[in-house]
Each structure stands twice: as C-alpha cells, then as structure tokens.
Scaffold this motif. Structure first.
Motif, short mmCIF file in Angstrom:
data_model
loop_
_atom_site.label_atom_id
_atom_site.label_comp_id
_atom_site.label_asym_id
_atom_site.label_seq_id
_atom_site.Cartn_x
_atom_site.Cartn_y
_atom_site.Cartn_z
N ASN A 235 -66.81 109.75 3.84
CA ASN A 235 -68.23 109.78 4.08
C ASN A 235 -68.94 109.35 2.81
O ASN A 235 -69.40 110.16 2.04
CB ASN A 235 -68.61 111.23 4.39
N GLY A 236 -68.99 108.08 2.55
CA GLY A 236 -69.64 107.62 1.34
C GLY A 236 -68.63 107.13 0.33
O GLY A 236 -67.43 107.16 0.54
N LEU A 237 -69.15 106.65 -0.81
CA LEU A 237 -68.31 105.96 -1.78
C LEU A 237 -67.48 106.92 -2.63
O LEU A 237 -66.54 106.50 -3.30
CB LEU A 237 -69.16 105.08 -2.69
N ALA A 238 -67.85 108.20 -2.65
CA ALA A 238 -67.16 109.13 -3.54
C ALA A 238 -65.71 109.35 -3.08
O ALA A 238 -64.84 109.69 -3.87
CB ALA A 238 -67.90 110.44 -3.60
N GLY A 239 -65.46 109.14 -1.79
CA GLY A 239 -64.10 109.26 -1.29
C GLY A 239 -63.71 110.70 -1.02
O GLY A 239 -64.53 111.62 -1.11
N PHE A 240 -62.45 110.88 -0.70
CA PHE A 240 -61.95 112.24 -0.45
C PHE A 240 -60.65 112.42 -1.22
O PHE A 240 -59.96 111.46 -1.54
CB PHE A 240 -61.76 112.49 1.05
N LYS B 191 -67.90 93.18 -1.82
CA LYS B 191 -67.27 94.46 -1.48
C LYS B 191 -65.87 94.41 -2.08
O LYS B 191 -65.19 93.39 -2.01
CB LYS B 191 -67.19 94.63 0.04
N VAL B 192 -65.51 95.52 -2.70
CA VAL B 192 -64.24 95.54 -3.41
C VAL B 192 -63.30 96.47 -2.66
O VAL B 192 -63.70 97.57 -2.27
CB VAL B 192 -64.43 96.08 -4.84
N MET B 193 -62.09 95.99 -2.43
CA MET B 193 -61.12 96.84 -1.77
C MET B 193 -59.91 96.97 -2.68
O MET B 193 -59.32 95.96 -3.07
CB MET B 193 -60.73 96.25 -0.42
N GLY B 194 -59.61 98.19 -3.02
CA GLY B 194 -58.41 98.44 -3.79
C GLY B 194 -57.26 98.68 -2.83
O GLY B 194 -57.36 99.55 -1.95
N GLU C 59 -62.64 101.48 -1.00
CA GLU C 59 -63.64 100.44 -0.78
C GLU C 59 -64.87 100.80 -1.55
O GLU C 59 -65.34 101.94 -1.52
CB GLU C 59 -63.98 100.35 0.70
N THR C 60 -65.41 99.82 -2.28
CA THR C 60 -66.64 100.07 -3.00
C THR C 60 -67.40 98.76 -3.13
O THR C 60 -66.97 97.73 -2.63
CB THR C 60 -66.35 100.70 -4.38
N ASP D 171 -64.01 87.68 4.95
CA ASP D 171 -63.69 86.50 4.16
C ASP D 171 -64.82 86.08 3.23
O ASP D 171 -64.60 85.39 2.25
CB ASP D 171 -63.31 85.34 5.09
N ASN D 172 -66.04 86.48 3.55
CA ASN D 172 -67.14 86.06 2.70
C ASN D 172 -67.67 87.18 1.80
O ASN D 172 -68.59 86.94 1.03
CB ASN D 172 -68.28 85.51 3.56
N ASN D 173 -67.11 88.36 1.93
CA ASN D 173 -67.66 89.47 1.14
C ASN D 173 -66.63 90.24 0.32
O ASN D 173 -67.01 90.91 -0.62
CB ASN D 173 -68.35 90.47 2.07
N TYR D 174 -65.38 90.15 0.70
CA TYR D 174 -64.42 91.07 0.10
C TYR D 174 -63.62 90.43 -1.02
O TYR D 174 -63.25 89.26 -0.97
CB TYR D 174 -63.44 91.59 1.15
N VAL D 175 -63.37 91.23 -2.07
CA VAL D 175 -62.33 90.88 -3.04
C VAL D 175 -61.35 92.05 -3.05
O VAL D 175 -61.73 93.19 -2.77
CB VAL D 175 -62.90 90.63 -4.46
N TYR D 176 -60.10 91.74 -3.31
CA TYR D 176 -59.04 92.75 -3.25
C TYR D 176 -58.40 92.87 -4.63
O TYR D 176 -58.05 91.87 -5.25
CB TYR D 176 -58.00 92.37 -2.21
#
Lengths: 597, 254
Positions: free
Chosen positions: A61-66, A106-109, A90-91, A340-345
C-alpha cells in the motif's frame, strides 16, 4: 426430390442468387477477419500483460513497502498451489540520460536470476533473448555460431555489463574531450589525442569517470581521483587549458561533496547494469518493422538514476536521496506500452539499498538538550522491505481461470496477514493487497475487450444488411417465380414443400456463403501481415500502426470457437432472410399465381 | 378377388360410376366494394370415362369452375365430392396429393417451368410425389414412361429442349404429357387450344380425343369455342355463373 432439383436449377440459372451468395461470403469474411484480429489482439494484450506480472501479486500500500517478505515467501512456498514467489520493488525515479535529458521513470528492482520463474520478463530482453532467437532463424549459420547463440539463450538473464563497456580497452584509444560548462554552453577546454602508449587501464578510468554536471555547471569526476593519475593525465597534453582543467578536477575531486559514494559509503567505482523499457530510450519499430533507435552510444554512456527513499513509516526520507550510475545493458520489450515506455529495471538488492529498504540496524539515540545525540545502548532495527511479491501458480492451474486465482489469492492474503500481524503483534492497518493479474490490468483488459465487442457488434450490424439483401433478392425471386409456384402447386406441391424450396435455397446459399467466407477469411487472416505489407508497398496505406496497436505484427490466428459461432450464425441469417419470401410463396393461391403475368 | 371384381364391374355397368360430384357451388370475388358473383349454385356430376366440355363466354366463370373442380381453388359454398370424398373437408396436404396423383391439368398458357427441360417438366409430378430416394429407385421406370408419353405425343425428338425452344403446340404436348405422367383419373383442360392457331389446336384436340377414345381418359375441358365443345361427350353451357343447358352428348346432338 423436386425441391433439391429446383434449388439447384434456380441457383445455377438465376444470376441474382449469386449476388446474395457473394453478400454472405463477404459478410462472413468480414466478421471473421475482424473478430480474429481483434480477438488475437486481445489475447496478445492479455498474455503480454500477464507477461510482466505474476499470476497473483501481493502489492504494498504505497511506496514504503512491507516487511517480512522473506518469511511470507517461505510460507507461500509451502502452499501446493504456488510454484514460485519473487519479491520486487517498484518506485519512481529520475533517469538522466546523456547531457540533455532527464526523464521521470518507474523503477523496478528485480532479482534477475529468479524473475523468470514468475513471469516472462527474460523473454522480453532484446539482446539476451530476442536477438539470438531472431538470428537462430537464419539458415546460413555456421554450427559454431548456432551453438553459441543457443548457449546465449540458455544462459539466465543478467545485469552484467556489456563487454564493450566493461573492457573498453579492446577499442583503439580515442581522444578525450574536456568541456567546461558555462551558463549557456559547454566550452571545450581541451582536446587531447591520447598517444597509443597511454596506459590502457588509465584510459578506462578517465573515460568512465569524467563527466559534466550540467546542473552545477561543473566538471565532475566520479569517484576519487587517485593522486597517481594526475601526472600522467597532465602529461598527455601540453595545452595549458587542459592542464588547468585536470588540476581543477583534481582539486575538486578532493572535495567530498562532489564525489559520489555508494550506499555503503564507498566511493563509487562500480557501475551497475540497468535494463530499460525499449521506449524509454527511444527504441521502436518503424513502419517496415525494423528496429530504430538502438544506437550503440546509448549502451556506452552511463546513465544516472535518482531515487528517493521512503522510510518504513512511509515518511519521505529527503536525506536519503540516492543517485547512482548505471550502464544500460539491455532493453525490454514486453509489448505493453505502459511498461515499455516508463519502466527501467535494476538489480533488486541495489535498489533496495539505495532506497534504504534493506534491513537496518543501529544504536538507538536520544537527543540531549544541547542538541547532541547520545546512544541509549539499545539497538534499533528495521526489517528489509519490498513493495511487491509476484506469485506463480503451479502447473496445471489455468492462469485464465479467474475464480481459481481468486481462491488461491484468498489463501495468500491469509498468509500475508498472519505473517505481518504475527511479527508486529498488532493488526496491520494497511496490509498489502493481493490481486490477480487480471485485477491489476482490469482497466486495460476491459478497454480492449470492450473495443473488441464494439467492433464485432458494428460489423455484425453491417452484416444484418446482408440478411436484408437476401430478403430482397429472395423476395424478387419469389415475385418473379410466382407463376412457377402456381405451376408446381397445381402439379401437387404442398405449401410446406414450396416454402422449403426457398428455405432450402437460403440454406444452400448460407452454407455455401459461410463456408466460402470461412475459407476466404482463413486465407486473409493467415496472410494478413503479408497483405498488409503489400498494401503499404503499393498503396502507401498503413492501417496497423505498431505504435498505436503496441504489437509489430497483426494477430494472424483464427479461433475455432469464433468460427463455430460465426459460421452457423451466417447460415441461420441466410435462412432467416429467405423466411418471409418463403412464407409468401407458400401462402400463394395457386390460381392467382397461375394468372400472374 | 374375382368376386369383388365382378361386383364392381356389374355396378359400373348398371349405374355409370360418378367420379366427381358438385353440389350448390357458389363463388364470389370482392372487387373493391362490389362483390362479383362468378358462380351461382352449380350442380354437376362427372362420370368416370366421360369427356365433358364446359362451354361459356369469357367471364362466365368457366375457368373458376374448373379450378374449383380440380381442387386448385375453393368455393364459397357448396361441396365437391371426389369418389364420395368431400374435397373441402380434406387437409391441404391431401388436396395437394389429390392434384398430384388423381388430377392432371393442361392450361391455355402451357405453364411449363422455364428452367427445366422437356423431360424434367414431364417428371415434375413424380418428383413431387416421391422422396429423393424413392425417385432415385424408380428413376429408370419413370424416365422411360416420360419418354414413351412424349413419344406418343410426337415429342420424342425434343426431350432435352427447354420450353423456350419449343413452339406453342409442342409446349402444349409437353404439358399434356406432364398432366398424364401420374396417370390421373381426371384430366382438366383449361382452353387447351386457346393460344394456338387453328391447325395446331385441331391437333391438340385430336390428342385429347384419342386419349378419351382409346384409353377411356376422363376429361373435363373448358372452352369458349362451341365447335371444340361439341367434340366432347357432353357439353355444359355456363351463362352468368349458372349451368344454363346441359346438352345431351355430342353423339345425340348429331
């Protein structure tokens, strides 16, 4: 007997009947082609959406994660319906690309070695999957080449730096250009043609560490400039401006605030690999289906990713801003525009540390009245966090079976709550949500489903015209054949018999028309990409724009289910069109019919 | 059974068997607001083997009477019995079967199906009568019968022609062959020579007469031509929807 005989005679002798036959063929073809393309599109859409997400996703629920995600994963793996579970983060971030561009991304680890167990991300990678596979399709490959390509495909995906970047020394040494950034422009302060004898390891360092910070209008040297590099660098050129620049650089590099450190506090000396969505760095397919924008410099220049940490309590940690340099090592094409247009991994552990989401431990401090901090002697710790866990259900469960996924989702939810509540001893106020992949993409999938329905309906309505056409043509035939109807009635044909001539006529036209329409549409759909190319070549028409429809190729499969629905409908429609004329013919009084002129 | 055969023979000799009996036939047509009474209270009987001519001017209702007798049309009042059975009480299917197997029609305008060739036109009756399988099993017999009939009518050389390739007289011969194909008990002819020149008409009348004379074919013919009517056994003159005069047989008249 006479019915069949007359139907055949009428069909062969009355040209007008061919018009209705052609109408049925065209309408059947039209609807089948549209339904196949739209349906194929929807399926491609669904499968690629599904491609980047697990069957079930636990979403924070949000960027802080769990926290306690590892425990959750361990517990989930005990569920026999779950095959794999992989954590991701994701952040949002800012990606600085070259000197001119900064993009919001958008960054995805992701844990690249295991992400393939829950989704198809590895298959979306151009260099590591798509290209070797495309190359393997060629016939004139040497066995060694084939072998190495196959090996490449079998290797797990990685964030490893490209050979060119990792060992630039294989290239001939080039010149080094130095610029000084002024308010308006970058002024070249010196060009140095490096001698071939220039130490190669040094060249590598110089190249990778010199950068211009456009924001601060300064030359920036990444990392610590080692004292032993200064003299050889200065010695490269007799140009005084260059010497000055190197000297200034050396001085600057001694000041800590211009040196970037990685999270552990070590000077950055290491680059990480990043995979970007193809569209993020301007890679796309052009009209001819060829790749454009996959320029080498994009992979040879480091990019900077800035992310902002969010504390476990969901407070924005302004102090915890992490800037990190990456080399782009590959681009991913999931074929979904938003990815494809927003994400970097980036590597999961790297991103986790940069965001301050790793397990943290430190002495508890209290603030004294004089503003100083004093350790209390206790240790505070905050568990590691992620924002998502992607779950793959076991083989044998159809991921399209929404009901089954929801059922497993309920079990997942229970596991998550029990782990989180068990660890905190409290009821988690905003627990992570458990969603199926369909739930996640509901909006998009619904949109495409609606579009499919709408298009099919539109064409269906157009096809109703065919029923009217058949009606009109048959009515004409009945009027024209009025006297013949009188004749066959006078020879003893029953009303039912007469009606069945025309109904049978409609049936024959329906069966022939739908059958031929099926064949025609099969031919069209299976060659649709070829036809589309020809259309573009000779008429300059491009209907399928890959940018709009996201996919390079027009879907070219026909679902047997659609055929099983459309073909009988076409037959029924033809019979229906013939129904009213048939009834009219049946009701005809033979005496009046005989008098007909 | 020999006994029954003898009985029926005796019966037919003593009282000639009535094949068709009409009682109190009435037929009106609505023309806008006016009602046009075409047939007023007609009674008549047709004996088996008779050649009856119904004579009348155009508009006298003779064609309507023929259609009603042939179960092509229905009267408003009155009844028709075919071999003791009330036609009006039959189902539509039964009436169709009656037209198919018991009656044959020859029309003024031949009424052949233009898409079918001569043999196919002649075979129309059996085609309607039989299912696909039934027709296929009897195909050879039926074809040879159709060919024989056409041969007898002098059309043996025109089997595969289309009606449009034939002259009026030839078409009428084909129509007669079609009417005879299912061996009807009664042959109805509606102005069979009305569209033909004198000589051809004479030939067609010759064909009908020969049928009657040699095969004992029951014929009911409608004509406006008194000289043609006189070739029949019996002439019914229809005036203004009534049978004015039931002439004695032609032979008596002469």
């Amino acid at each position: 007997m006479y019915k069949l005989h007359l139907i055949l005679k009428y069909l062969l002798k009355r040209r007008i009947a061919w018009v209705s036959l052609i109408a049925v063929i065209l309408c059947t073809t039209m609807v089948l082609v549209v339904i196949s393309v739209m349906g194929g599109w929807l399926n491609m859409f669904k499968s690629s959406f599904h491609g980047l997400s697990g069957d079930i996703v636990i979403e924070s629920n949000g960027l802080a994660g769990f926290s306690h995600y590892e425990e959750i994963i361990d517990r989930l793996k005990q569920n026999k319906d779950i095959a794999a579970a992989v954590p991701t983060i994701e952040t949002y971030g800012l990606l600085r690309f070259g000197q001119q561009t900064t993009l919001p991304v958008k960054v995805m680890g992701i844990p690249i070695d295991t992400i393939g167990t829950v989704n198809n991300f590895p298959q979306s990678l151009f260099r590591q999957h798509v290209l070797p596979q495309e190359l393997l399709q060629q016939n004139d490959l040497s066995p060694e080449m084939r072998k190495s390509l196959e090996n490449e495909l079998h290797e797990p995906p990685s964030f490893d730096l490209l050979d060119e970047v990792a060992t630039p020394l294989d290239k001939p040494p080039g010149d080094v250009r130095l610029y000084e950034q002024t308010d308006n422009d970058a002024i070249e302060v010196g060009t140095v043609i490096l001698p071939t004898s220039f130490p190669r390891d040094l060249l590598k360092e110089v190249r990778s560490r010199l950068r211009y910070d456009a924001v601060r209008h300064r030359l920036v040297f990444r990392g610590v400039m080692q004292p032993q590099w200064k003299a050889p660098l200065e010695a490269v050129s007799s140009d005084s401006a260059f010497k000055q620049a190197i000297a200034a650089l050396y001085d600057l590099s001694q000041k800590a605030n211009l040196i970037t450190y990685d999270h552990e506090g070590n000077p950055t000396g290491r680059y990480y690999g990043m995979i970007t969505g193809a569209g993020v760095i301007g890679i796309h397919r052009n009209r001819e289906g060829e790749w454009e924008g996959r320029d080498p410099y994009k992979f040879e220049t480091p990019v900077t990713l800035t992310v902002l940490g969010i504390q476990a309590g969901a407070a924005i940690d302004v102090g915890n801003k992490a800037q990190r340099d990456y080399y782009i090592v590959d681009d991913s094409r999931t074929q979904v525009w938003q990815y494809d247009n927003n994400y970097v991994y980036v590597p999961l552990d790297r991103l986790q540390k940069d965001l301050g989401m790793e397990k943290q431990e430190g002495p508890e401090m209290i603030r004294l009245e004089n503003g100083q901090f004093k350790p209390t002697g206790r240790t505070l710790s905050s568990p590691a966090r992620v924002t998502e866990i992607h779950i793959k259900v076991r083989k044998g469960i159809d991921p399209n079976d929404e009901a089954k996924l929801h059922e497993i989702g309920k079990q997942v939810e229970a596991t998550v709550l029990s782990v989180l509540n068990g660890n905190s001893g409290l009821i988690t106020a905003f627990p992570p949500q458990v969603k199926t992949w369909q739930d996640q993409q509901r909006l998009w999938i619904n949109a495409v489903e609606n579009e499919k329905l709408l298009t099919v309906m539109l064409f269906g309505i157009i096809s109703v015209v065919a029923i009217f056409l058949i009606f009109c043509i048959f009515y004409m035939i009945v009027v024209e054949k009025t006297r013949d109807i009188g004749i066959i009635k006078s020879v003893g044909a029953t009303s039912t018999g007469v009606a069945s001539i025309f109904l049978g006529y409609g049936l024959v036209i329906g069966v022939l028309g739908a059958g031929l329409g099926w064949l025609l549409s099969y031919g069209i759909v299976h060659n649709i990409n070829f036809l589309h190319t020809q259309l573009g070549k000779y008429l300059g028409v491009q209907i399928w724009n890959p940018e709009v429809y996201l996919f390079d190729k027009i879907p070219n499969t026909m679902s047997p289910r659609d055929v099983a629905i459309i073909v009988p409908i076409a037959v029924i429609a033809s019979v229906l069109g013939a129904l009213v004329p048939a009834i009219r013919a049946a009701r005809m009084n033979p005496v009046e019919a005989l008098r007909w002129e | 059974m020999p006994q029954t055969a003898a009985q029926s023979e005796t019966a037919s000799r003593t009282t000639p068997s009535v094949i068709l009996r009409a009682r109190g036939l009435k037929k009106t047509y609505k023309m806008g607001d006016e009602t046009l009474t075409v047939l007023k209270d007609i009674d008549l009987t047709i004996q088996a083997g008779e050649f009856v001519a119904i004579e009348g001017r155009s508009g006298s209702g003779k064609s309507t009477l023929l259609h009603i007798l042939g179960a092509l049309d229905a009267s408003d009042e009155g009844s028709i019995e075919y071999q003791g059975q009330d036609i009006a009480a039959m189902s539509g299917g039964d009436r169709s079967r009656l037209r198919n197997t018991q009656f044959g029609f020859v029309f003024q305008f031949y009424h052949l199906l233009p898409e079918l060739n001569v043999v196919e036109n002649v075979l129309l009756g059996p085609m309607i009568e039989n299912s696909w399988l039934g027709f296929a099993s009897k195909k050879n017999d039926l074809h040879s019968r159709a060919r024989d009939l056409l041969e007898q009518l002098g059309m043996g050389h025109r089997l595969r022609h289309k009606p449009s390739q034939l002259s009026g007289g030839e078409r009428q011969r084909v129509a007669i062959a079609r009417a005879l194909m299912n061996e009807p008990r009664i042959l109805f002819a509606d102005e069979p020579t009305g569209n033909l020149d004198f000589e051809t008409g004479r030939q067609i009348m010759g064909v009908l007469e020969k049928l009657h004379r040699e095969k004992g074919q029951t014929i009911v013919m409608v004509t406006h031509d008194r000289s043609l009517a006189r070739q029949a056994d019996r002439v019914l003159v229809l005036v203004k929807g009534r049978v004015e005069r039931a002439d004695a047989t032609a032979s008596n008249d002469q």
